[in-house]
Design an enzyme around this catalytic site. Sequence first.
Site, PDB file in Angstrom:
ATOM      1  N   ARG A 199       0.822  -1.219   0.000  1.00 21.80           N
ATOM      2  CA  ARG A 199       0.000   0.000   0.000  1.00 21.80           C
ATOM      3  C   ARG A 199       0.854   1.268   0.000  1.00 21.80           C
ATOM      4  O   ARG A 199       0.412   2.329  -0.456  1.00 21.80           O
ATOM      5  CB  ARG A 199      -0.970  -0.006   1.195  1.00 21.80           C
ATOM      6  CG  ARG A 199      -1.920   1.182   1.159  1.00 21.80           C
ATOM      7  CD  ARG A 199      -3.045   1.091   2.169  1.00 21.80           C
ATOM      8  NE  ARG A 199      -3.850   2.302   2.074  1.00 21.80           N
ATOM      9  CZ  ARG A 199      -5.081   2.425   2.529  1.00 21.80           C
ATOM     10  NH1 ARG A 199      -5.672   1.421   3.131  1.00 21.80           N
ATOM     11  NH2 ARG A 199      -5.732   3.570   2.408  1.00 21.80           N
TER      12      ARG A 199
ATOM     13  N   HIS B  19       4.480  15.928   1.542  1.00 23.62           N
ATOM     14  CA  HIS B  19       4.015  16.240   2.909  1.00 23.62           C
ATOM     15  C   HIS B  19       4.964  17.206   3.603  1.00 23.62           C
ATOM     16  O   HIS B  19       4.534  18.104   4.332  1.00 23.62           O
ATOM     17  CB  HIS B  19       3.909  14.952   3.736  1.00 23.62           C
ATOM     18  CG  HIS B  19       2.666  14.153   3.443  1.00 23.62           C
ATOM     19  ND1 HIS B  19       2.519  12.837   3.817  1.00 23.62           N
ATOM     20  CD2 HIS B  19       1.500  14.490   2.830  1.00 23.62           C
ATOM     21  CE1 HIS B  19       1.320  12.396   3.439  1.00 23.62           C
ATOM     22  NE2 HIS B  19       0.693  13.378   2.840  1.00 23.62           N
TER      23      HIS B  19
HETATM   24  P1  NAD Z   1     -10.188  19.889   0.675  1.00 22.65           P
HETATM   25  O1  NAD Z   1     -11.061  18.949   1.353  1.00 22.65           O
HETATM   26  O2  NAD Z   1      -9.587  20.996   1.449  1.00 22.65           O
HETATM   27  O3  NAD Z   1     -10.961  20.460  -0.583  1.00 22.65           O
HETATM   28  C1  NAD Z   1     -10.325  21.427  -1.377  1.00 22.65           C
HETATM   29  C2  NAD Z   1     -11.145  22.720  -1.444  1.00 22.65           C
HETATM   30  O4  NAD Z   1     -12.191  22.530  -2.382  1.00 22.65           O
HETATM   31  C3  NAD Z   1     -11.801  23.136  -0.128  1.00 22.65           C
HETATM   32  O5  NAD Z   1     -11.806  24.543  -0.069  1.00 22.65           O
HETATM   33  C4  NAD Z   1     -13.239  22.642  -0.299  1.00 22.65           C
HETATM   34  O6  NAD Z   1     -14.144  23.399   0.438  1.00 22.65           O
HETATM   35  C5  NAD Z   1     -13.446  22.827  -1.772  1.00 22.65           C
HETATM   36  N1  NAD Z   1     -14.393  21.929  -2.403  1.00 22.65           N
HETATM   37  C6  NAD Z   1     -14.411  20.574  -2.338  1.00 22.65           C
HETATM   38  N2  NAD Z   1     -15.347  20.097  -3.155  1.00 22.65           N
HETATM   39  C7  NAD Z   1     -15.949  21.161  -3.737  1.00 22.65           C
HETATM   40  C8  NAD Z   1     -16.967  21.302  -4.688  1.00 22.65           C
HETATM   41  N3  NAD Z   1     -17.536  20.248  -5.283  1.00 22.65           N
HETATM   42  N4  NAD Z   1     -17.367  22.539  -5.041  1.00 22.65           N
HETATM   43  C9  NAD Z   1     -16.758  23.629  -4.495  1.00 22.65           C
HETATM   44  N5  NAD Z   1     -15.750  23.561  -3.621  1.00 22.65           N
HETATM   45  C10 NAD Z   1     -15.353  22.331  -3.238  1.00 22.65           C
HETATM   46  O7  NAD Z   1      -8.931  19.134   0.015  1.00 22.65           O
HETATM   47  P2  NAD Z   1      -8.802  17.877  -0.938  1.00 22.65           P
HETATM   48  O8  NAD Z   1      -7.806  18.243  -1.949  1.00 22.65           O
HETATM   49  O9  NAD Z   1     -10.108  17.355  -1.355  1.00 22.65           O
HETATM   50  O10 NAD Z   1      -8.164  16.785   0.044  1.00 22.65           O
HETATM   51  C11 NAD Z   1      -6.907  17.004   0.618  1.00 22.65           C
HETATM   52  C12 NAD Z   1      -6.840  16.243   1.921  1.00 22.65           C
HETATM   53  O11 NAD Z   1      -7.008  14.858   1.665  1.00 22.65           O
HETATM   54  C13 NAD Z   1      -5.508  16.402   2.631  1.00 22.65           C
HETATM   55  O12 NAD Z   1      -5.737  16.623   3.990  1.00 22.65           O
HETATM   56  C14 NAD Z   1      -4.836  15.063   2.418  1.00 22.65           C
HETATM   57  O13 NAD Z   1      -3.935  14.751   3.445  1.00 22.65           O
HETATM   58  C15 NAD Z   1      -6.015  14.145   2.389  1.00 22.65           C
HETATM   59  N6  NAD Z   1      -5.775  12.884   1.709  1.00 22.65           N
HETATM   60  C16 NAD Z   1      -6.155  11.742   2.341  1.00 22.65           C
HETATM   61  C17 NAD Z   1      -5.998  10.528   1.724  1.00 22.65           C
HETATM   62  C18 NAD Z   1      -6.490   9.283   2.390  1.00 22.65           C
HETATM   63  O14 NAD Z   1      -6.189   8.190   1.904  1.00 22.65           O
HETATM   64  N7  NAD Z   1      -7.227   9.376   3.461  1.00 22.65           N
HETATM   65  C19 NAD Z   1      -5.445  10.455   0.432  1.00 22.65           C
HETATM   66  C20 NAD Z   1      -5.073  11.643  -0.188  1.00 22.65           C
HETATM   67  C21 NAD Z   1      -5.251  12.858   0.458  1.00 22.65           C
HETATM   68  N1  GLY Z   2      -3.347   7.885   0.008  1.00 25.51           N
HETATM   69  C1  GLY Z   2      -2.548   6.796   0.469  1.00 25.51           C
HETATM   70  C2  GLY Z   2      -3.320   5.618   0.941  1.00 25.51           C
HETATM   71  O1  GLY Z   2      -4.527   5.617   0.965  1.00 25.51           O
HETATM   72  O2  GLY Z   2      -2.727   4.666   1.326  1.00 25.51           O
END
Ligand code: NAD
Ligand code: GLY
Length: 362
Positions: free
Chosen positions: A243, A254
């Site tokens: 993974r 990061h």
């Molecule tokens: P985010 O959730 O901050 O969304 C980005 C921006 O877009 C925000 O301002 C949000 O309000 C806006 N937005 C989202 N959808 C919208 C829509 N349909 N219409 C209008 N505005 C909208 O960020 P992101 O890029 O979605 O996610 C980044 C986060 O995800 C980070 O914290 C990262 O660490 C995490 N992440 C987690 C995993 C996991 O496996 N859990 C994998 C990759 C990233």
């Molecule tokens: N974004 C990395 C994972 O889900 O493992």
Amino acid sequence: MLYDVSVNLDERSYEIHIGADVLDHLGDLCVDVGLKGKVLVITDENVGEYYAQTALNALESAGFSVSLTTLPAGEQTKCGDRVFELYSRCIEAELDRNSFIVALGGGVIGDLAGYVAATYLRGIPFVQVPTSLLAMVDSSVGGKTGINLPEGKNLVGAFYQPKLVLADLNTLQTLPIREYRAGLAEVVKYGIIYDAPFFNTLEKNIENLLEVGNIELRATVIGRCCEIKAEVVAQDEHEGGLRAILNFGHTVGHALENVAGYGTYVHGEAVAIGSVFAARASALLAGLSPVECARIANIFQAMGLPVHAPDYPWADLRIALNIDKKTVGGRPKFILASEIGTVGIGHEIPEEMMEQIWNGMG
Ligand code: NAD
Ligand code: GLY
């Protein structure tokens, strides 16, 4: 529905439904997977403005008792204070062990709401409704939930799978273009780590991918990303090995997010820069050809993503790397590519080489 993907994890298996206007079916789909009772919808102020009412209507008309909580948008929201605030909202909404949470938003809301679901009453079910491209192709799938600490990204969390993922492609129409491009960085990642023909398809379709409203292409691309992620997660749910390939470009990505201050670079932008770093290291250490190394940098650039961050000195990033989850004994570990479509995990890069690569990216 335009595209369905199964995540096969025995009793924790679930479906990802990708399509246009699927948000209208949220309530019925929740009923279909056996959810019942009370539900707390967690969203942010940007997403809530457009989609909260549709989600609430869909859930209410399917018979659920619904509460809504709306948080400020942005990476800063993914923190411990918000977790405790949300526990209070869960109590106010009278959620019990038969209740569930819906995460309506991007990866920030998905990670945070998922972590609250994983820990409130030692775990209640939750549903991911990703609304950013990044969340559709990555964060909503696979069960990684968590929050940041002031010291670093995603340092507290839980593996906790949702009951259902519902990606409504129409929501992408309101996603700011900067966020959409950032999501493309994670899309490209899947080509680099797993699927060279998919990378070629992306290269040929950059213009089409950037075009709003190309629903069929988006469904196919998002669906393929989800399939790849589902395959990887099914083999290694808790990141014992394989993974980790999903973290290509994330080691430096990061660190950059941390050093620049969360939000300076959005996650996908930092991943694009980290991926170019990893590609250059791959060319030096893992046999990636110079041509493929250049193709990786070029595709990000053509998508309008940053490929270097000259304002941030390597010395600062190097300190941040020490608190990366993959760092062991002070030695950061990298995922490097031998060719587009094939990567290996656990690589170390000599200290001077890391600095030279970073300084050479400008
Ligand atoms: P985010 O959730 O901050 O969304 C980005 C921006 O877009 C925000 O301002 C949000 O309000 C806006 N937005 C989202 N959808 C919208 C829509 N349909 N219409 C209008 N505005 C909208 O960020 P992101 O890029 O979605 O996610 C980044 C986060 O995800 C980070 O914290 C990262 O660490 C995490 N992440 C987690 C995993 C996991 O496996 N859990 C994998 C990759 C990233
Ligand atoms: N974004 C990395 C994972 O889900 O493992």
